[in-house]
Design a protein around this motif. Structure first.
Motif, mmCIF file in Angstrom:
data_model
loop_
_atom_site.group_PDB
_atom_site.id
_atom_site.type_symbol
_atom_site.label_atom_id
_atom_site.label_comp_id
_atom_site.label_asym_id
_atom_site.label_seq_id
_atom_site.Cartn_x
_atom_site.Cartn_y
_atom_site.Cartn_z
ATOM 1 N N ASN A 71 0.609 -1.260 0.008
ATOM 2 C CA ASN A 71 0.108 -0.012 0.047
ATOM 3 C C ASN A 71 0.905 1.267 0.066
ATOM 4 O OD1 ASN A 71 -2.405 -1.459 0.128
ATOM 5 N ND2 ASN A 71 -2.567 -1.411 2.541
ATOM 6 N N LEU A 72 2.117 1.044 0.003
ATOM 7 C CA LEU A 72 2.947 2.129 0.234
ATOM 8 C C LEU A 72 2.849 3.322 -0.861
ATOM 9 C CD1 LEU A 72 4.990 3.994 2.193
ATOM 10 C CD2 LEU A 72 6.856 2.554 1.145
ATOM 11 N N PRO A 74 0.733 3.230 -3.683
ATOM 12 C CA PRO A 74 -0.650 3.828 -4.080
ATOM 13 C C PRO A 74 -1.080 4.881 -2.985
ATOM 14 C CG PRO A 74 -0.680 1.409 -3.543
ATOM 15 C CD PRO A 74 0.698 1.709 -3.796
ATOM 16 N N GLY A 75 -0.753 4.585 -1.579
ATOM 17 C CA GLY A 75 -1.073 5.346 -0.629
ATOM 18 C C GLY A 75 -0.679 6.632 -0.768
ATOM 19 N N SER A 76 0.594 6.755 -1.073
ATOM 20 C CA SER A 76 1.561 7.834 -1.407
ATOM 21 C C SER A 76 1.138 8.858 -2.354
ATOM 22 C CB SER A 76 2.995 7.715 -1.505
ATOM 23 O OG SER A 76 3.406 6.978 -0.251
ATOM 24 N N TRP A 78 -2.164 8.674 -3.773
ATOM 25 C CA TRP A 78 -3.446 9.315 -3.372
ATOM 26 C C TRP A 78 -3.076 10.369 -2.553
ATOM 27 C CZ3 TRP A 78 -7.285 8.676 -6.519
ATOM 28 C CH2 TRP A 78 -7.587 7.337 -6.976
ATOM 29 N N SER A 79 -2.157 10.647 -1.452
ATOM 30 C CA SER A 79 -2.000 11.681 -0.945
ATOM 31 C C SER A 79 -1.260 12.758 -1.699
ATOM 32 C CB SER A 79 -1.029 11.438 0.294
ATOM 33 O OG SER A 79 -1.440 10.215 0.990
ATOM 34 N N GLY A 82 -4.164 14.289 -3.405
ATOM 35 C CA GLY A 82 -4.958 15.071 -2.761
ATOM 36 C C GLY A 82 -4.381 16.568 -2.396
ATOM 37 N N ALA A 83 -2.994 16.532 -2.467
ATOM 38 C CA ALA A 83 -2.300 17.761 -1.959
ATOM 39 C C ALA A 83 -2.615 18.638 -3.011
ATOM 40 C CB ALA A 83 -0.840 17.415 -1.536
ATOM 41 N N VAL A 85 -4.708 18.703 -5.372
ATOM 42 C CA VAL A 85 -6.297 19.092 -5.483
ATOM 43 C C VAL A 85 -6.223 20.328 -4.380
ATOM 44 C CG1 VAL A 85 -8.674 18.498 -5.158
ATOM 45 C CG2 VAL A 85 -7.186 17.026 -6.273
ATOM 46 N N PHE B 149 2.203 19.068 4.001
ATOM 47 C CA PHE B 149 1.206 18.326 3.273
ATOM 48 C C PHE B 149 1.810 16.869 3.534
ATOM 49 C CE2 PHE B 149 0.090 21.641 0.132
ATOM 50 C CZ PHE B 149 -1.235 21.492 0.336
ATOM 51 N N SER B 153 -0.341 13.757 6.016
ATOM 52 C CA SER B 153 -0.632 12.529 5.204
ATOM 53 C C SER B 153 0.080 11.525 5.433
ATOM 54 C CB SER B 153 -0.844 13.079 3.712
ATOM 55 O OG SER B 153 0.427 13.253 3.256
ATOM 56 N N VAL B 157 -0.988 6.991 5.564
ATOM 57 C CA VAL B 157 -0.101 5.995 4.673
ATOM 58 C C VAL B 157 0.374 5.105 5.850
ATOM 59 C CG1 VAL B 157 1.696 5.676 3.192
ATOM 60 C CG2 VAL B 157 0.358 7.629 2.982
ATOM 61 N N ALA B 160 -2.058 2.596 6.599
ATOM 62 C CA ALA B 160 -2.117 1.782 5.378
ATOM 63 C C ALA B 160 -0.981 0.545 5.096
ATOM 64 C CB ALA B 160 -2.206 2.614 3.998
ATOM 65 N N VAL B 161 0.143 0.902 5.931
ATOM 66 C CA VAL B 161 1.113 -0.069 5.761
ATOM 67 C C VAL B 161 1.167 -1.068 6.993
ATOM 68 C CG1 VAL B 161 2.402 0.943 4.146
ATOM 69 C CG2 VAL B 161 2.961 1.213 6.368
ATOM 70 N N THR B 171 -6.168 2.249 0.283
ATOM 71 C CA THR B 171 -4.943 2.856 0.217
ATOM 72 C C THR B 171 -5.233 4.513 0.249
ATOM 73 O OG1 THR B 171 -5.310 2.871 -2.035
ATOM 74 C CG2 THR B 171 -3.761 1.330 -1.433
ATOM 75 N N GLY B 174 -4.333 8.100 4.026
ATOM 76 C CA GLY B 174 -3.451 9.316 3.627
ATOM 77 C C GLY B 174 -4.212 10.566 2.938
ATOM 78 N N ALA B 175 -4.960 10.355 1.808
ATOM 79 C CA ALA B 175 -5.486 11.381 1.372
ATOM 80 C C ALA B 175 -6.780 11.766 2.136
ATOM 81 C CB ALA B 175 -6.229 10.773 -0.082
ATOM 82 N N LEU B 178 -5.434 13.864 4.874
ATOM 83 C CA LEU B 178 -4.922 15.334 4.184
ATOM 84 C C LEU B 178 -5.992 16.253 4.027
ATOM 85 C CD1 LEU B 178 -2.303 15.802 1.754
ATOM 86 C CD2 LEU B 178 -4.419 17.168 1.297
ATOM 87 N N VAL B 179 -7.186 15.667 3.518
ATOM 88 C CA VAL B 179 -8.477 16.587 3.177
ATOM 89 C C VAL B 179 -8.948 17.050 4.743
ATOM 90 C CG1 VAL B 179 -10.497 16.893 2.184
ATOM 91 C CG2 VAL B 179 -8.777 15.548 1.068
#
Lengths: 102, 295
Positions: A71-72, A74-76, A78-79, A82-83, A85, B149, B153, B157, B160-161, B171, B174-175, B178-179
């Motif tokens: 997940n490292l 894809p998780g990063s 997506w974050s 987000g930043a 956006v 940022f 976030s 993450v 998630a791990v 996944t 983190g997002a 952040l939001v």
């Protein structure tokens, strides 16, 4: 007193021994016997594997374990998205002022 | 049943929940302040200053919370240095190691901007170069904003791990964090700035910003539930009720309605909306951490 239920040795020897035991059990009619974690399908092969005769869950073992580190990336990503956006929304909100704004 | 259900919880409780919440506020107040400084109007400078003045003390609290949560708090420096070689302890594959460094780096930028913000108040004028629009101040604000940022976030993450139900079954945490950090930080600035009439222009812009971010938060939370698939049924309990009623209802939908009704960001409706957004952001972290810990 040792039950000899746990064996130690080199992985190659242990796999041969375990496979022989599975075949022995199959020969005796225990058709459900199989090795858990001995082949490379499970996380590339485990260094500790088990001979089971029922579903893994019955023994408290995960049926399909996955490495959470997958997940490292894809998780990063997506974050990071987000930043971007939030940055764009901030840019629009702070640059676009109505006439009554100071 | 997903494999995450066959793991042991790390026993993260209130110190970690508070760290996630205050870390979000520290990083969020900083990046919102840097946006106001870099993209806003000169009249927004006092509002940006408020953000920098909040970010540094809050990140200090974050460090204290993390150290207090360690079983052996006096050994916290082993997260940063290798005791045998005195070289940096940095594992690029580990969000926990990167997060410890991220907290330190962000704390450095937050400190510089804090000094710049104090100088803006007239006490130490030479340090005013640490804030935009000059080159040094712009570099500090941009790099500090990026570090902010990261800080808000990486915690998602990290979850998630971590091989536990919900956390490593998506996944998107983190997002989501952040939001939520953006919405809670804007809300805090709206709340603390709402008694200063001369800030009304910047506050109006922040209010519009918060309304869009709240809608984004709603969408991100919906995506989180969808990404969990059938596993989302684990929230068919009190945690799910808290997520729907507390986080979504009280923390997002009601503030959106209040902001829409508020004629000015100085109104009591706008202030109530800001308080509810902060409450919702805190409850979000409570639900995410404790609902998984309870399995």
């Amino acid at each position: 007193m040792s039950t000899t239920s746990i064996n130690f040795g080199t992985i190659r020897e242990l796999k041969q021994k375990a496979q022989a035991r599975v075949e022995q059990l199959h020969g005796r009619g225990e058709r459900g016997a199989y090795l858990y974690g001995a082949d490379e399908k499970m996380l590339g092969g485990l260094n500790s594997f088990y001979l089971l005769v029922d579903r893994p869950e019955v023994y408290g073992l995960p049926p399909d374990p996955k490495l959470p580190s997958r997940n490292l990336k894809p998780g990063s990503l997506w974050s990071a998205l987000g930043a971007v956006v939030i940055g764009v929304v901030g840019l629009i909100s702070l640059r676009t002022r109505r006439t009554d704004d100071a | 049943m997903p494999s995450t259900f066959f793991t042991e919880p790390p026993h993260w409780r209130w110190l970690i929940i508070l760290y996630f919440f205050f870390g979000g506020l520290a990083g969020g107040c900083y990046f919102v302040a840097s946006m106001l400084d870099l993209m806003g109007r000169p009249s927004d400078r006092p509002l940006a200053r408020l953000g920098y003045l909040l970010a540094f003390p809050t990140v200090v609290v974050c460090g204290i919370l993390l150290i207090a949560d360690l079983g052996r708090p006096e050994r916290f420096w082993h997260m940063m240095l290798q005791s045998a070689t005195w070289r940096p302890m940095l594992k690029t594959y580990s969000p926990m190691s990167l997060g410890a460094w991220g907290l330190l780096v962000f704390g450095g930028f937050a400190f510089l901007s804090f000094l710049g913000a104090l100088a803006d108040g007239g006490r130490r004028r030479p340090l005013a170069v640490l804030r935009p629009p000059g080159l040094i101040g712009t570099v500090v604000a941009v790099l500090g904003g990026l570090a902010g940022f990261f800080l808000v976030s990486y915690t998602g993450v990290l979850l998630a791990v971590t091989n536990r139900p919900i956390w490593s079954d998506t996944t998107l945490l983190g997002a989501v964090f952040l939001v939520s950090s953006a919405s809670t930080s804007i809300a805090l600035l709206l709340l603390l700035g709402s008694r200063r009439v001369f800030l009304v222009g910047g506050l109006r812009a922040l209010q519009r910003f918060d309304m869009i971010v709240l809608v984004l938060e709603l969408l991100t939370l919906a995506a989180l539930v969808v990404s969990l698939g059938s596993l989302a049924r684990v929230w068919l309990n009190a945690w799910g009720a808290l997520l729907v009623l507390g986080v979504v209802g009280l923390g997002i939908v009601v503030p959106l309605l209040l902001h829409a009704r508020a004629r000015t960001p100085l109104s009591s409706e706008a202030r109530a909306a800001a308080v509810l957004v902060l409450l919702g952001g805190f409850l979000l972290r409570v639900v995410i951490v404790l609902s998984s810990e309870a399995i």
